[in-house]
Write a protein that holds these residues in place. Structure first.
Motif, short mmCIF file in Angstrom:
data_model
loop_
_atom_site.label_atom_id
_atom_site.label_comp_id
_atom_site.label_asym_id
_atom_site.label_seq_id
_atom_site.Cartn_x
_atom_site.Cartn_y
_atom_site.Cartn_z
N ALA A 77 4.55 -12.97 -9.47
CA ALA A 77 3.67 -14.13 -9.52
C ALA A 77 2.93 -14.10 -10.84
O ALA A 77 2.04 -13.29 -11.03
CB ALA A 77 2.69 -14.09 -8.36
N PRO A 78 3.33 -14.95 -11.76
CA PRO A 78 2.63 -14.98 -13.03
C PRO A 78 1.11 -15.10 -12.81
O PRO A 78 0.67 -15.90 -12.00
CB PRO A 78 3.18 -16.22 -13.72
CG PRO A 78 4.55 -16.39 -13.14
CD PRO A 78 4.45 -15.88 -11.73
N GLU B 7 -1.18 -16.33 -14.38
CA GLU B 7 -1.83 -17.62 -14.66
C GLU B 7 -1.83 -18.54 -13.45
O GLU B 7 -2.57 -19.51 -13.41
CB GLU B 7 -1.09 -18.31 -15.80
CG GLU B 7 0.35 -18.63 -15.44
CD GLU B 7 1.25 -18.79 -16.65
OE1 GLU B 7 0.76 -18.57 -17.76
OE2 GLU B 7 2.42 -19.11 -16.45
N ALA B 8 -0.99 -18.24 -12.47
CA ALA B 8 -0.89 -19.16 -11.34
C ALA B 8 -1.87 -18.84 -10.22
O ALA B 8 -1.96 -19.56 -9.25
CB ALA B 8 0.51 -19.17 -10.78
#
Ligand SMILES: Cc1cc2nc3c(=O)[nH]c(=O)nc-3n(C[C@H](O)[C@H](O)[C@H](O)COP(=O)(O)OP(=O)(O)OC[C@H]3O[C@@H](n4cnc5c(N)ncnc54)[C@H](O)[C@@H]3O)c2cc1C
Ligand code: SF4
Lengths: 75, 463
Positions: free
Chosen positions: A68-69, A71-72
């Protein structure tokens, strides 16, 4: 890993289903169904399928190894 | 500063805000970074979590193969954005250049991209829509809830509306051997999008797969029991059916309400823009810093007489996002027009249905290849003697050929170079339920192969 197939481009050649049958399946004669989240263990298979697609319709995540990047994460 | 210097400064340190963090929003963000935009990028979205893909929701997810959770979109690159998720934008202030959020925050921007898409049209009676067993399918949560209801083995599913989504859901039910009734106001499924001839093919296909298809009827009431669970549906012909799951598949509502008072040309029809995805204001003037992409956009298409067309097509969202992103960081002379011919696909009853062009922009249709009874054919659509669209059933390899016919304003009916021509190639009236689109005007052709070189040139009529 994440995958999306641009089915407006896909011409149902089935190369992907041949190379990575767990991730890509033909539905009827030429409709393609795929698993958008194939197991990471299938990565090589899926990459091979993406490379073999004659119309380059298969997009595989470029952010390798990151579930899960960051930034998300919702703020 | 020259305008070139201004642009460089903007690409270095400007502020771009994307409202609507789904397919179009994500692809635009990636394209912005790909084009060298290094300024601040903010993604505003009312859904939680990362952008995910919707087409699998009514297909892979409902069959039970793929959990709804597992449809997150792959990334083309890092986008290094600030994500404001789980909160809707509630207003756009073009004088003060900021987006208002429902929680009161204000997000300033130099340029903004609107990609707020559509939401599912709910059942028209609120208390009935709230019954346990009544579903729509637009989001991951919707699909997951319906998947669970189907897995529980309902005695019968009622699908209200036989457009693409409704037909796909009916197909999944049959695949899972769940009895299904489809109710459609029009004379056949898919008629609104593809006309009467293909509608008849779709109707045969549904019945052959055991769907209880009822056309020309309206569902008037959904009846629940004392526990608030759906039990029965009533039709306007007086009949009823017992059912415990109803899926409302009556199309979408464009998410434009939040733009009221913004001064943009936004309404139930979508947000009007030019082919460069720049929004129009209420007066029809092009705005400089507001861009639109995806299902919410209403874009003119020169091939279709510059009509403003809204499309709920995946490929359209991706392409508009790329054009909008390019134009957001390019000078006037380098802007791209969005001139792609629409493409759409659907998978139902084991058949790959695809269309190219705008089938509703037609007065005649003809089967040009293959065999309708075998459900392996192509039909071409024509308007006033030119090819405007094509639909294929299990014959997708040919669509590119038809796209070229559309782009070059080829005469209709088109000559077809293949050996599988049907014996009888007689065009029939296309017969859409609503008023057909009637207009005349310039014929244009698209030139070039990628957005940097695609242009329209005026062409002489064929007759
Ligand atoms: C079940 C289903 C099946 C489909 N199948 C196909 C298919 O087979 N072929 C095909 O071509 N297309 C298909 N589509 C259509 C395709 O999914 C859409 O064209 C595509 O999702 C459009 O992307 P978008 O980003 O423009 O809009 P959307 O995906 O609708 O995204 C808009 C986003 O903006 C958010 N938003 C809305 N209002 C606000 C606000 N005020 N503030 C912040 N955020 C907001 C929404 O919640 C959403 O997350 C299907 C769609 C569905 C639902
Ligand atoms: S290889 Fe490509 S064209 Fe062939 S079925 Fe797979 S995605 Fe479609």
């Amino acid at each position: 890993m994440r995958v999306v197939v641009d089915l407006s481009r896909c011409e149902g050649y089935a190369q992907c289903a041949f190379l990575a049958p767990d991730a890509f399946r033909m539905h009827g004669e030429e409709a393609l169904m795929y698993d958008p989240n194939p197991d990471d263990a299938r990565r090589d298979q899926v990459l091979r399928a993406a490379a073999a697609c004659p119309v380059q319709a298969i997009l595989v995540d470029q952010l390798e190894g990151r579930d899960a990047p960051a930034e998300a994460s919702p703020s | 500063m020259t305008s070139a210097e201004n642009l460089q400064a903007f690409k270095r340190e400007g502020r771009i805000v994307v409202v609507g963090a789904s397919l179009a929003g994500l692809r635009a963000a990636e394209a912005l970074r790909g084009a060298g935009f290094t300024g601040s990028l903010t993604m505003i979205g009312d859904e939680m979590g990362e952008p995910y893909d919707r087409p699998p929701l009514s297909k892979q997810v409902l069959t039970g193969w793929v959990p709804a959770e597992n449809t997150k979109l792959p990334r083309r690159r890092e986008i290094d954005a600030q994500w404001l998720l789980g909160v809707p934008a509630s207003g756009l202030d073009l004088a003060g250049n900021h987006v208002r959020l429902a929680d009161g925050r204000e997000v300033p921007f130099d340029r903004v991209l609107i990609s707020t898409g559509v939401r599912a049209r709910p059942w028209f009676v609120e208390s009935e829509a709230a019954l346990d067993g009544v579903f729509v399918v637009r989001t991951r949560e919707h699909a997951e809830a319906l998947r669970r209801a189907l897995a529980a083995g309902p005695s019968r599913v009622l699908v209200i509306g036989a457009g693409f989504t409704g037909s796909e859901i009916a197909s999944v039910c049959r695949e899972r051997e769940i009895p299904v009734t489809v109710a459609e106001l029009a004379p056949a499924p898919l008629v609104g999008a593809l006309g009467a001839m293909i509608g008849d093919v779709a109707a045969d296909m549904q019945r052959a797969h055991g769907v209880d298809l009822r056309c020309g009827v309206k569902v008037t009431r959904l009846e629940g029991d004392a526990q608030g669970r759906l039990r029965r549906a009533h039709f306007d012909d007086g009949s009823t059916i017992d059912t415990d799951v109803a899926v409302v598949a009556l199309g979408g509502i464009r998410n434009t309400e939040w733009l009221q008072g913004s001064g943009l040309a936004a309404g139930v029809w979508g947000i009007a823009c030019d082919t460069g995805c720049r929004a129009l204001d209420l007066n029809g003037l092009i705005t400089d810093d507001v861009f639109v992409a995806g299902d919410v956009a209403r874009c003119p298409n020169p091939i279709y007489e510059y009509r403003l067309i809204s499309l709920e097509h995946w490929a359209n969202a991706v392409e508009q996002a790329e054009v909008a992103a390019h134009n957001m960081v390019s000078g006037q002379a380098d802007r791209w027009p969005h001139l792609s011919i629409p493409l759409f696909w659907s998978i139902q009853f084991g058949v790959n249905i695809k269309s190219v062009g705008v089938p509703t922009f037609a007065d005649e249709v003809v089967v040009t290849q293959g065999s309708v009874p075998d459900r392996r054919f192509v039909a071409a659509y024509g308007y006033r003697g030119r090819v405007t669209a094509a639909v294929s059933f299990n014959n997708a390899k040919w669509l590119d050929h038809y796209r070229q016919l559309i782009e070059t304003a080829a005469p209709f009916p088109p000559p077809c170079p293949t050996p599988d021509q049907p014996a009888d190639m007689k065009p029939v009236p296309v017969d859409f339920p609503g008023p057909t689109l009637l207009a005349q005007g310039a014929t244009v052709v698209v030139t070039g192969h990628d957005p940097s070189e695609r242009r329209v040139t005026a062409a002489h009529q064929h007759r």
